[in-house]
Design a protein around this motif. Structure first.
Motif, PDB file in Angstrom:
ATOM      1  N   ALA B  98       0.843  -1.199   0.000  1.00 28.69           N
ATOM      2  CA  ALA B  98       0.000   0.000   0.000  1.00 28.69           C
ATOM      3  C   ALA B  98       0.876   1.245   0.000  1.00 28.69           C
ATOM      4  CB  ALA B  98      -0.931  -0.016   1.211  1.00 28.69           C
ATOM      5  N   HIS B 112      -1.333  -0.706  -4.574  1.00 27.94           N
ATOM      6  CA  HIS B 112      -2.092   0.028  -3.553  1.00 27.94           C
ATOM      7  C   HIS B 112      -3.348  -0.754  -3.234  1.00 27.94           C
ATOM      8  CE1 HIS B 112       0.315   3.698  -3.617  1.00 27.94           C
ATOM      9  NE2 HIS B 112       0.441   3.468  -4.915  1.00 27.94           N
ATOM     10  N   ASN B 114      -6.442  -1.705  -0.609  1.00 24.73           N
ATOM     11  CA  ASN B 114      -7.203  -1.001   0.414  1.00 24.73           C
ATOM     12  C   ASN B 114      -6.850  -1.493   1.812  1.00 24.73           C
ATOM     13  OD1 ASN B 114      -9.570  -0.564   2.224  1.00 24.73           O
ATOM     14  ND2 ASN B 114     -10.237   0.549   0.402  1.00 24.73           N
ATOM     15  N   TRP B 116      -8.607  -1.854   4.463  1.00 27.51           N
ATOM     16  CA  TRP B 116      -9.548  -2.770   5.135  1.00 27.51           C
ATOM     17  C   TRP B 116      -9.395  -4.198   4.650  1.00 27.51           C
ATOM     18  CZ3 TRP B 116     -10.911  -0.022   8.985  1.00 27.51           C
ATOM     19  CH2 TRP B 116     -11.003   1.363   8.829  1.00 27.51           C
ATOM     20  N   ASP B 177      -0.052   4.379   2.345  1.00 24.88           N
ATOM     21  CA  ASP B 177      -1.436   4.841   2.188  1.00 24.88           C
ATOM     22  C   ASP B 177      -2.148   4.917   3.533  1.00 24.88           C
ATOM     23  OD1 ASP B 177      -0.811   4.744  -0.393  1.00 24.88           O
ATOM     24  OD2 ASP B 177      -2.039   2.989  -0.889  1.00 24.88           O
ATOM     25  N   PRO B 179      -5.791   4.783   5.623  1.00 21.87           N
ATOM     26  CA  PRO B 179      -7.075   4.105   5.417  1.00 21.87           C
ATOM     27  C   PRO B 179      -8.087   5.077   4.821  1.00 21.87           C
ATOM     28  CG  PRO B 179      -6.277   3.787   7.652  1.00 21.87           C
ATOM     29  CD  PRO B 179      -5.406   4.820   7.020  1.00 21.87           C
ATOM     30  N   LEU B 180      -8.957   4.573   3.967  1.00 23.93           N
ATOM     31  CA  LEU B 180     -10.011   5.405   3.383  1.00 23.93           C
ATOM     32  C   LEU B 180     -11.347   4.826   3.799  1.00 23.93           C
ATOM     33  CD1 LEU B 180      -8.794   5.879  -0.286  1.00 23.93           C
ATOM     34  CD2 LEU B 180      -8.962   7.618   1.477  1.00 23.93           C
ATOM     35  N   SER B 202     -10.679  10.467   4.103  1.00 23.29           N
ATOM     36  CA  SER B 202      -9.329   9.955   4.323  1.00 23.29           C
ATOM     37  C   SER B 202      -8.889  10.277   5.740  1.00 23.29           C
ATOM     38  CB  SER B 202      -8.369  10.595   3.333  1.00 23.29           C
ATOM     39  OG  SER B 202      -7.063  10.460   3.810  1.00 23.29           O
TER      40      SER B 202
END
Lengths: 346, 410, 434
Positions: B98, B112, B114, B116, B177, B179-180, B202
């Motif tokens: 990520a 990249h 996610n 989750w 990255d 978390p989104l 974000s």
């Protein structure tokens, strides 16, 4: 206990498909290492012999520290994390005591000899006293506590000793006077000096004395008895507390000598040196079979040689991987170390 | 032996004990939840900033680590001195998959995934390595196992360092990255007041968002571990911890059971690792050294091995000590001295380096002293597991009795 | 139970002590108010401590002279050491603490490039000025191919205007300077390289290696070690490198990088020994004890003893800080960095009509500083935040110096051997050549 042992043996042979397979794997591992080393020895003998010298001196020091670990572990089953710091502290005390003499660095005078003769017993006795005090304060009150409680106090004592050294001499490296004779020679391209010989011989003498003590004296017998079965030893009239204190005392004598030898040989120490060196020495003790005196000495030598050959042939950044990789490999094939006795845990 | 039989608690006693366990744990959980909810509100209000919340987010991953190590050490009784290795594996799994890192590796393509999804990926990866290490070595007994885990803990960060083509080595993996949250999840935690109604929310290095996240992660971990503890597997772990040979004789498959303890313990570490990578956004091999394993172990033992509330409290107390109290001491000592009129102590003169500097130099001694002191005061930990506490008391009584007997004989 | 109560009392006592500590403080008092500046160094090391002294000295001087535009400057030194060495996590926590206190207008630091990498992304969105006196890793500011990590410096700042400056030039000048010196002036054609596995050590030795190969030299071996793994046992590493005619080390003295120098003698290897600014220290001379003579070190920036005016400042510093390790290779850089920051704050106050500026105003004022006469030289900054002062000095350890020679040297001498000091040898000015 006996039935437990046989159950364990049976269980292990089922899991592994027979004991001989483990030995088989172990011997293959050893043979590969020997062949690889021999090939190198033939290819460049000088380089090989030179590395061997460094490995032996390094290993001799690891062996001295490993003995303290293995003795303490053998008797109270404690990984004494503070032992490595006892080793470093002895170098700190050693350099302070040498500061009282007007020793000459770089050449060997009569005064240097006097200082040398005095410093060993003095530092060793001081360290013995300190280690007995540590045992009294941090480990004895926890003898019937959960098994991991003394492990945490050992870690605490390790930080504490590091703190003492930090407070005393600061974070920078500390110089240890270079008072050994500076004589060096080259034999067949191999460069070595009196220093190397001194380290190896002193360590060998100390190990021999320890072996004599453990095997021949009353107190040594008491230690072995306590290590085997504390309750039975107590019933036989052995003073357990005294015996354990004596173990710590002797362990610290060796670490004290190790610290002084380290200082005399490398001439530089720093307060965090012991944590890692202790860890490696403990690894050596396990490698040889924990609780086993000759095992610890041999383990120390092997780890020292491994580190030296790995540094020289493979590269410094792989040394840790090599040492611990070999350790894991050996333990997989020989679950109680090189010379460990095949007895179940109590 | 006859003594032990006599002193064994009756069924009623045992039921009683069980009730008390439930009571205390409920109380501790209640306090922890209330504190967790109030903490960000109070600190942000009181200090006007989020530095303390940011501290709490860091404390969070230590709590996760302690909960995981407790499964291995506290439940199954396997001493693990290389727990940081699994933490490293979890963190690097997230960091590499990520971040732009892999673009400059031989793979030439950044990945990249996610957060989750990947947090479970990290969990699985750590569990997998736990199993890989455990499979050949779990036959080892006692501290031989400890030294193998120690070796593993030494090797793993060094490998992450050595394979610098992939991991960046000492230069670390950066720009990891965040978390989104999907666009439809919005809340008061959205950041500095600007509402982003259509774009996904974000975390954007906002400590409060991470705080909420880590609280959820801890809650999930606690629920999972509590259920495991009460399950058949949990009882098998305890049996092995108390007497492995007897457990094997009772028909427990000791290898599988220990392997599960190892794998499950490691998986929480992977969980913590992914969270850590996302929060700190910089993963370097230097962050997973032996000292990390040791610190987690201290948290578990100090909190009370085998007791989940105990290790949570232990982790929080240790975090407070190691990362807040002790580093802050020099500054606090300096300002304390100047406020009570001893300001002259703060100046360095001659050998005296000034109070702040002197306190700084005392840090190791203070830390070591606290560890030794706390262990001597409470060898069983701050909140020991009630079951074990009873056993210990029982053992102490036995020992005392035998001592008295001996004295009478002499 | 009595024991348990004791523990509770102890804990409460500690917490009360801390609470008191936090509310206390805030002494002094300028006429208009107090502006805080912070620093973030690994104060547990001698390097971090001596650098922090430089900032403290600058702030004390400024306050004694009436502060900045009527404001009193309060300096707070943050420590990013955790358990004995620098820690990026700790650095981030320190920056967050500074950001929370609106009186903080900027910081000096960090000391280690790895810490900077973690701190810049947090400070940038808040327009918090950072001026590092010691970060030499080029990848923090420059978008160059040799940065093996995949990101670009502008990513670190996440689209915000630059908030990071530094007063030292980067490794990609220091390493090559030594390579040029060794290859061209000392006529050395084969070298071995040893680095200490830190961001700094790996970076500077990589830059050295690239340049040395480009010049046509041969690198026999490039070894790496880690302090905590190696202890002080370097002979086997040196053994694998001893066929080279010089040894270049990338690293710092707190990673024991100068112990190999002493052990070169133990394995019978006589060859030049050179390194970056991490070895231009007192500790290095002590570590190399017995084999100090001839250690070569580069230093980012002009030699303070070669700059008129600097001698005066150093003498005053020495009066205020008398300890043996109080002065270090970055003390004067930190002094300059602090003065630059205070100048920027002063300009921001002026721009704000004499009242307390915002962080953004300080950042903007800092971005406008194009030239600054410091102790080390005349600084300028490019748009990346890098200094345009690209002088690299080369020093050599000379032993048996007379007292006057010691005073004329850099003042970086051995603790044990007080007459073994780093003496200025030559300098390279990369600003002129490029």
């Amino acid at each position: 206990m006996r039935s437990g042992a046989s159950a364990l043996t049976r269980f292990r042979s089922i899991a592994l498909g027979g004991m001989s397979l483990a030995d088989y794997g172990f011997y293959i591992l050893c043979a590969t290492a020997v062949v690889l080393l021999l090939a190198e020895a033939v290819r460049d003998t000088t380089n090989f012999a030179q590395t061997l010298v460094f490995g032996l001196t390094q290993g001799a020091i690891f062996a001295l520290i490993a003995l303290g670990y293995t003795m303490v572990y053998g008797i109270i089953e404690l990984i004494n994390f503070a032992h490595g710091d006892v080793f470093t502290l002895s170098a700190y005390i050693g350099t302070t005591i040498l500061g009282l003499f007007t020793v000459t660095e770089g050449s060997f005078t009569a005064l240097n000899l006097v200082a040398l003769v005095i410093i060993f017993p003095v530092v060793m006795l001081i360290m013995g006293g300190i280690n007995v005090a540590i045992e009294r304060i941090a480990y004895r009150p926890l003898r019937s506590a959960p098994r991991l409680a003394p492990l945490i106090t050992a870690i605490g004592m390790s930080f504490f000793l590091e703190g003492v050294m930090f407070l005393w001499k600061g974070p920078a490296t500390v110089h240890f006077p270079n008072i050994l004779p500076q004589w060096t020679t080259t034999v067949g391209g191999v460069f070595f000096g009196l220093k190397d010989i001194f380290v190896i011989i002193t360590a060998a003498i100390l190990v021999a004395l320890l072996a004599f003590f453990i095997n021949r004296t009353r107190l040594g017998k008491a230690m072995r008895a306590t290590a085997q079965d504390r309750d039975a030893a107590q019933l036989m009239g052995i003073d357990i507390n005294r015996t354990i204190a004596a173990t710590f005392f002797i362990g610290a004598l060796l670490a004290g000598a190790g610290g002084v030898i380290y200082g005399l040989y490398y001439n530089t120490v720093y307060y965090q040196l012991g944590f890692r060196t202790g860890l490696i020495a403990f690894t050596a003790a396990v490698f040889g079979g924990i609780g086993n005196i000759p095992g610890a000495a041999i383990g120390g030598l092997i780890i020292g040689l491994t580190a030296a050959f790995s540094d020289s042939y493979i590269g410094g950044k792989w040394t840790t991987v090599v040492i611990f990789g070999i350790l894991i490999g050996v333990l997989v094939f020989r679950p109680t170390g090189l010379l460990g006795m095949r007895v179940p845990e109590k | 032996m006859s003594n032990a039989a006599k002193a064994r608690p009756t069924l009623r006693d045992r039921l009683n004990i069980r009730e008390r366990i439930r009571d205390r744990d409920t109380a501790v959980y209640g306090i922890l939840i209330i504190v967790a909810v109030l903490f960000p509100l109070v600190t942000v209000y009181a200090t006007g900033g989020t530095a303390l919340v940011s501290h709490a987010t860091r404390a969070g991953y230590w709590v996760l680590l302690a909960i995981g190590l407790n499964v291995v050490v506290g439940f199954a009784g396997l001493l693990d001195l290389g727990y940081a290795a699994f933490f490293a594996i979890g963190a690097y799994t997230y960091a590499l998959l990520a971040s732009p890192q892999l673009a400059s590796s031989p793979a030439h393509h950044a990945v990249h995934i996610n957060f989750w999804i990947l947090i479970f990926g990290s969990m699985l990866m750590a569990a997998l390595f736990g199993a890989i290490l455990g499979f050949p070595t779990l036959r080892l007994r006692g501290d031989y196992l400890a030294i193998v885990t120690l070796g593993f803990g030494e090797i793993v960060p060094q490998l992450f360092y050595n394979f610098d083509q992939w991991t960046g080595g000492i230069n670390a993996v950066g720009l990891i990255d965040q978390p989104l949250l999907p666009a439809w999840i919005q809340g008061p935690w959205s950041g500095d007041g600007d509402f982003k109604i259509v774009s996904p929310f974000s975390f954007n290095t906002d400590p409060v968002a991470f705080y909420v996240l880590v609280c959820f992660l801890i809650a999930i971990a606690v629920i999972l571990v509590t259920n495991l503890y009460r399950s058949r597997l949990g009882r098998a772990w305890m049996a092995i911890r108390e007497d492995e040979v007897a457990a094997a004789a009772m028909g427990i498959n000791t290898v599988t059971t220990k392997l599960l303890a190892f794998g499950i313990g490691a998986s929480f570490s992977g969980f913590a690792g992914a969270y850590y990578a996302a929060d700190v956004a910089l993963v370097s091999p230097d962050n997973f050294l032996f000292i990390v394993s040791i610190t987690v172990l201290v948290m578990v033992v100090l909190g009370g091995m085998g007791n989940i509330t105990g290790v949570i409290v232990g982790a929080l107390v240790m975090y407070y000590l190691v990362f807040y109290l002790i580093p802050g001491l020099p500054e606090n000592a300096t300002s304390l001295a100047s406020s009570i009129g001893l300001g002259s102590l703060n100046q360095s003169s001659g050998d005296w380096p000034g109070l702040g500097e002197e306190t700084q130099r005392l840090n190791f001694i203070i830390y070591g002293g606290i560890l030794v002191g706390m262990m001597l005061l409470r060898p069983q930990g701050l909140l020991p597991s009630r079951v074990r506490e009873q056993e210990l008391k029982h053992a102490a009584v036995l020992e005392e009795a035998s001592a008295v007997e001996e004295g009478a004989r002499a | 139970m009595v024991r348990a109560r004791g523990l509770v009392v102890l804990t409460v006592a500690i917490m009360v002590a801390v609470a008191c500590g936090n509310t206390g403080g805030g002494g002094g008092g300028g006429s208009k108010g107090t502006i805080k500046i912070g620093s973030d160094f690994p104060v547990c090391t001698t390097g971090g401590q001596s650098t922090s002294n430089g900032v403290k000295f600058a702030v004390d001087q400024k306050n004694a002279a009436g502060g900045v535009e009527g404001f009193n400057i309060a300096y707070q030194s943050f420590d990013d050491c955790r358990q004995g060495s620098y820690n990026a996590d700790a650095g981030v926590a320190n920056v967050r603490q500074m950001l929370d206190d609106s009186a903080f207008m900027g910081m000096i630091g960090p000391y280690n490039s790895a810490v900077a990498k973690a701190e810049i992304p947090i400070a940038a969105p808040k327009n918090f000025v950072m001026i590092s006196p010691a970060n030499t890793n080029p990848c923090l500011t420059k978008d160059i191919a040799s940065c093996s990590t995949a990101y670009h410096p502008q990513d670190l700042r996440a689209g915000n205007p630059n908030n990071y400056w530094r007063v030292v030039t980067t490794d990609d000048y220091q390493g090559p300077a030594m390579a040029d010196y060794m290859y061209k002036q000392a006529n050395i054609k084969t070298v071995a390289i040893l680095d200490d596995s830190t961001v700094f050590g790996v970076g500077i030795s990589g830059a050295f290696e690239d340049e040395f190969k480009k010049l046509g030299g041969t690198v026999v071996k490039h070894q790496e070690y880690k302090k905590d793994q190696q202890g002080t046992q370097f002979q086997s590493l040196l053994q694998s490198m001893h066929t080279a005619s010089a040894l270049y080390v990338g690293g710092t003295d707190d990673q024991n990088i100068c112990i190999p120098r002493a052990q070169m003698k133990q394995i019978g290897w006589t060859a030049p020994f050179g390194g970056g600014d991490g070895i231009e220290t007192t500790d290095c001379i002590d570590q190399a004890s017995g084999n100090e003579t001839g250690i070569l070190a580069t230093s980012a920036g002009a030699d303070a003893t070669q700059v008129p005016g600097a001698k005066d400042t150093i003498a005053k510093f020495r009066q205020a800080f008398t300890g043996a390790n109080d002065f270090g290779g970055y003390t004067m850089q930190a002094y300059d960095a602090a003065n630059i920051l205070m100048t920027a704050i002063g300009n921001a106050i002026k721009a704000n009509g004499g009242s307390m500026p915002t962080r953004k105003q300080v950042r903007d004022a800092m971005a406008k500083i194009t030239t600054f006469q410091g102790v080390i030289g005349n600084y300028g900054f490019d748009q990346n935040g890098d200094t345009t002062l690209k002088i690299v000095s080369i020093y050599e350890v000379k032993t048996g110096l007379s007292d006057t020679d010691v005073k004329a040297s850099t003042g970086v001498c051995g603790k044990k051997l007080a007459n073994a000091c780093f003496v200025w040898k030559t300098q390279f000015d990369f600003a002129k050549s490029s």
